[in-house]
Design a protein around this motif. Structure first.
Motif, PDB file in Angstrom:
ATOM      1  N   GLY A  81       0.644  -1.363  -0.055  1.00 22.14           N
ATOM      2  CA  GLY A  81      -0.179   0.242  -0.018  1.00 22.14           C
ATOM      3  C   GLY A  81       0.909   1.342  -0.135  1.00 22.14           C
ATOM      4  N   GLU A  89       1.569   3.336  -2.623  1.00 18.98           N
ATOM      5  CA  GLU A  89       1.095   3.882  -3.763  1.00 18.98           C
ATOM      6  C   GLU A  89       2.402   4.518  -4.522  1.00 18.98           C
ATOM      7  OE1 GLU A  89      -2.353   6.571  -2.879  1.00 18.98           O
ATOM      8  OE2 GLU A  89      -1.852   6.259  -0.594  1.00 18.98           O
ATOM      9  N   GLU A 113       1.324   6.802  -8.017  1.00 19.69           N
ATOM     10  CA  GLU A 113       2.048   8.115  -8.242  1.00 19.69           C
ATOM     11  C   GLU A 113       2.811   8.328  -9.583  1.00 19.69           C
ATOM     12  OE1 GLU A 113       4.588   9.112  -4.888  1.00 19.69           O
ATOM     13  OE2 GLU A 113       2.774   8.606  -3.469  1.00 19.69           O
ATOM     14  N   PHE A 135      -5.865   3.563  -6.160  1.00 18.33           N
ATOM     15  CA  PHE A 135      -5.516   3.059  -4.848  1.00 18.33           C
ATOM     16  C   PHE A 135      -6.911   2.693  -4.091  1.00 18.33           C
ATOM     17  CE2 PHE A 135      -4.602   3.263  -0.277  1.00 18.33           C
ATOM     18  CZ  PHE A 135      -3.517   2.412  -0.148  1.00 18.33           C
ATOM     19  N   ASP A 136      -7.404   1.693  -3.570  1.00 21.17           N
ATOM     20  CA  ASP A 136      -8.391   1.187  -2.903  1.00 21.17           C
ATOM     21  C   ASP A 136      -7.946   1.597  -1.121  1.00 21.17           C
ATOM     22  OD1 ASP A 136     -10.362  -0.078  -1.222  1.00 21.17           O
ATOM     23  OD2 ASP A 136     -10.722  -1.349  -2.957  1.00 21.17           O
ATOM     24  N   ASP A 137      -8.910   2.571  -0.883  1.00 20.43           N
ATOM     25  CA  ASP A 137      -8.569   3.174   0.560  1.00 20.43           C
ATOM     26  C   ASP A 137      -9.064   2.156   1.457  1.00 20.43           C
ATOM     27  OD1 ASP A 137      -7.331   5.646   0.111  1.00 20.43           O
ATOM     28  OD2 ASP A 137      -9.256   6.596  -0.517  1.00 20.43           O
ATOM     29  N   ASP A 138     -10.238   1.444   1.083  1.00 19.87           N
ATOM     30  CA  ASP A 138     -10.711   0.568   2.156  1.00 19.87           C
ATOM     31  C   ASP A 138      -9.877  -0.704   2.413  1.00 19.87           C
ATOM     32  OD1 ASP A 138     -13.124   1.957   2.398  1.00 19.87           O
ATOM     33  OD2 ASP A 138     -14.168   1.004   0.947  1.00 19.87           O
ATOM     34  N   LYS A 139      -9.403  -1.443   1.331  1.00 21.07           N
ATOM     35  CA  LYS A 139      -8.102  -2.492   1.171  1.00 21.07           C
ATOM     36  C   LYS A 139      -7.078  -1.959   1.643  1.00 21.07           C
ATOM     37  CE  LYS A 139     -10.725  -5.321  -1.788  1.00 21.07           C
ATOM     38  NZ  LYS A 139     -10.693  -6.234  -3.182  1.00 21.07           N
ATOM     39  N   VAL A 140      -6.635  -0.790   1.685  1.00 25.34           N
ATOM     40  CA  VAL A 140      -5.207  -0.163   1.632  1.00 25.34           C
ATOM     41  C   VAL A 140      -4.037  -0.813   0.628  1.00 25.34           C
ATOM     42  CG1 VAL A 140      -3.680   0.722   3.418  1.00 25.34           C
ATOM     43  CG2 VAL A 140      -5.798   0.301   3.992  1.00 25.34           C
ATOM     44  N   LYS A 141      -4.772  -1.255  -0.612  1.00 24.50           N
ATOM     45  CA  LYS A 141      -3.998  -1.640  -1.519  1.00 24.50           C
ATOM     46  C   LYS A 141      -4.085  -1.016  -3.023  1.00 24.50           C
ATOM     47  CE  LYS A 141      -3.044  -5.524   0.956  1.00 24.50           C
ATOM     48  NZ  LYS A 141      -1.808  -5.886   1.498  1.00 24.50           N
ATOM     49  N   ALA A 142      -3.041  -1.071  -3.690  1.00 22.80           N
ATOM     50  CA  ALA A 142      -3.393  -0.594  -5.204  1.00 22.80           C
ATOM     51  C   ALA A 142      -3.921  -1.611  -6.117  1.00 22.80           C
ATOM     52  CB  ALA A 142      -1.831  -0.463  -5.545  1.00 22.80           C
TER      53      ALA A 142
END
Length: 92
Positions: free
Chosen positions: A43, A45, A49, A57-64
């Motif tokens: 995560g 990012e 970038e 980026f998936d804020d819920d999963k904290v994964k790209a």
């Protein structure tokens, strides 16, 4: 005929040499897809970038993740692969 870009002589004598047009080149590139191993993603990012046209980026999963309409042929994909500290991005 593209003097200096192709070997001298008849192309038909060179079975390993295949000429393709721009459409075929794009199709060959488009057949590759970008993949992120989500279990390995930390995560950071970095990929988002340097290549926002391919990664988000998936804020819920904290994964790209890879966008649905991503083009594996974009120059920034190789940069994203190289910059990933988890080494979890690849082309297939």
């Amino acid at each position: 005929m593209l003097k200096g870009l192709l070997p001298e002589g008849n192309i038909s004598n060179r079975p390993n040499l295949k000429l393709i047009n721009q459409k075929q080149l794009k199709e060959n590139t488009m057949s590759e897809k970008v993949v992120i191993d989500e279990e390995e993603c930390i995560g950071c990012e970095a990929c988002v970038e340097c290549c926002p046209s391919v990664f988000a980026f998936d804020d819920d999963k904290v994964k790209a993740y890879v966008l649905d309409d991503a083009d594996a042929g974009e120059d920034c994909v190789d940069e994203a692969i190289a910059s990933c500290p988890a080494e979890c991005i690849s082309k297939e």
